[in-house]
Design an enzyme around this catalytic site. Structure first.
Site, PDB file in Angstrom:
ATOM      1  N   GLU A  41       0.834  -1.306   0.146  1.00 19.05           N
ATOM      2  CA  GLU A  41       0.027   0.104   0.143  1.00 19.05           C
ATOM      3  C   GLU A  41       0.730   1.290   0.047  1.00 19.05           C
ATOM      4  O   GLU A  41       0.437   2.186  -0.683  1.00 19.05           O
ATOM      5  CB  GLU A  41      -1.074   0.103   1.152  1.00 19.05           C
ATOM      6  N   TYR A  50      -5.956   6.427   4.368  1.00 22.03           N
ATOM      7  CA  TYR A  50      -6.234   5.608   3.381  1.00 22.03           C
ATOM      8  C   TYR A  50      -5.517   4.285   3.845  1.00 22.03           C
ATOM      9  O   TYR A  50      -5.983   2.977   3.611  1.00 22.03           O
ATOM     10  CB  TYR A  50      -5.868   5.946   1.955  1.00 22.03           C
ATOM     11  N   ASP A  94     -10.372   6.041  -1.449  1.00 25.01           N
ATOM     12  CA  ASP A  94      -9.216   6.534  -2.244  1.00 25.01           C
ATOM     13  C   ASP A  94      -9.688   7.338  -3.329  1.00 25.01           C
ATOM     14  O   ASP A  94     -11.050   7.253  -3.390  1.00 25.01           O
ATOM     15  CB  ASP A  94      -8.219   5.539  -2.577  1.00 25.01           C
TER      16      ASP A  94
END
Length: 306
Positions: free
Chosen positions: A48, A131, A149
């Site tokens: 991520e 996020y 997002d």
DNA sequence: GTCCAGGAGG
DNA sequence: CCTCCCGGAC
């Protein structure tokens, strides 16, 4: 229809969208190496962070070699900063690499190498914002949490509100919508988050959505309305790259990364040759030093930090 | 030229 | 709110 629950039309549409998207996910999800339970929560977090503002296709090879070198937080914590910056390569925004290592050190030293399993615990870590914390909670731990997002905002806004998400900071309306359509069941919520994001990445794109290939086109209010204002955005045109500090900083770091491991140093002459504008170059070197991405030596040479 | 699976600092 | 931070795909 049951006599106890009176399902509204909106509920029905929501459920139809969920089913279609889940079925689409089954056969269309990209086979990324950190998906489908093939890595640890730490591996998910690394993926991520690497994916922040960076296309997945570029991330995959970096993620593989990174995880091979440093499979967990303790391993990354023990690496030298020079190695970490070099391994980050051309992923861009190298401050992310620094923060990821800081994050690893916090996890290793203060959390017994166990990644926090709460949203608040995750957002407290360096480089982990709303996020990324939500994504780890959902994708790594299977918790029910709304992930938000730019892709998800765009898809949800189009499908359920029939209009473009205009960018800018996440609004209250964005959060309320994401909460409202998130499935109640934790397992389904994880599939939902991933599939909405995937749809936004490969079908419901910003400029040229491929509605003819979309599994929820029949339920999409944006398509039904004739796609009003397609591609419209509030954000101003992005800062150009050519001639910016970002380009100059990149040049300096590239020069250092290109040196052999263990002696990643460049001298005054080589530094000066990197960029004509001496003032801008010096300012960028100073900012890289402030960020901890380089060290300025007394003789004017530069090196990657230990 | 456009777009990114954002986060931090001001 | 605002700006800054990188690089490649298309």
């Amino acid at each position: 229809m049951g006599e106890t629950v009176d399902m509204t039309e909106a509920d029905g549409t929501r459920e139809t969208v969920r089913r279609h998207l889940a079925a689409w996910w089954e056969t269309n999800a990209r086979d990324l190496p950190w998906r489908f339970g093939r890595t640890t929560p730490w591996g998910v977090l690394v993926s991520e962070v690497m994916s922040q503002q960076t296309q997945m296709s570029r991330v995959v090879p970096y993620w593989r070699s990174w995880m091979a070198a440093w499979p967990d937080a303790a391993a990354l914590a023990a690496a030298s900063t020079a190695e970490v910056i070099t391994a980050w390569g051309k992923l861009g925004y190298p401050r992310r690499a620094l923060r990821l290592q800081e994050c690893a050190r916090v996890v290793a030293n203060e959390c017994h190498d166990d990644l926090p399993e709460t949203y608040d615990g995750l957002t407290a870590l360096p480089g982990i914002g709303d996020y990324t914390a939500s994504a780890v909670m959902s994708f790594a731990y299977g918790k029910r949490i709304a992930v938000i997002d730019t892709n998800i905002r765009r898809v949800l806004s189009r499908v359920f509100d029939g209009r473009e998400s205009l960018g800018g900071a996440t609004s209250r309306a964005d959060r309320e919508l994401a909460q409202r359509v998130l499935p109640d069941d934790a397992v389904r919520s994880t599939v939902w988050n991933q599939s909405v994001m995937e749809l936004g990445a490969v079908v419901c794109t910003a400029k040229k959505p491929m509605c003819e290939r979309c599994p929820v086109s029949a339920e999409c209010r944006f398509l039904a309305a004739g796609r009003p204002g397609l591609g419209e955005r509030r954000t101003r045109p992005r800062q150009r790259f050519q001639g910016t500090d970002r380009q100059v900083r990149g040049l300096v770091l590239n020069a250092l990364r290109a040196k052999p491991q263990g002696s990643q140093t460049i001298g005054r002459e080589e530094i000066r040759a990197l960029w004509k504008d001496r003032v801008q170059l010096d300012a960028c070197i100073a900012s890289l030093d402030e960020d901890g991405l380089i060290e300025m030596m007394p003789d004017g040479s530069l090196r990657l930090p230990d």
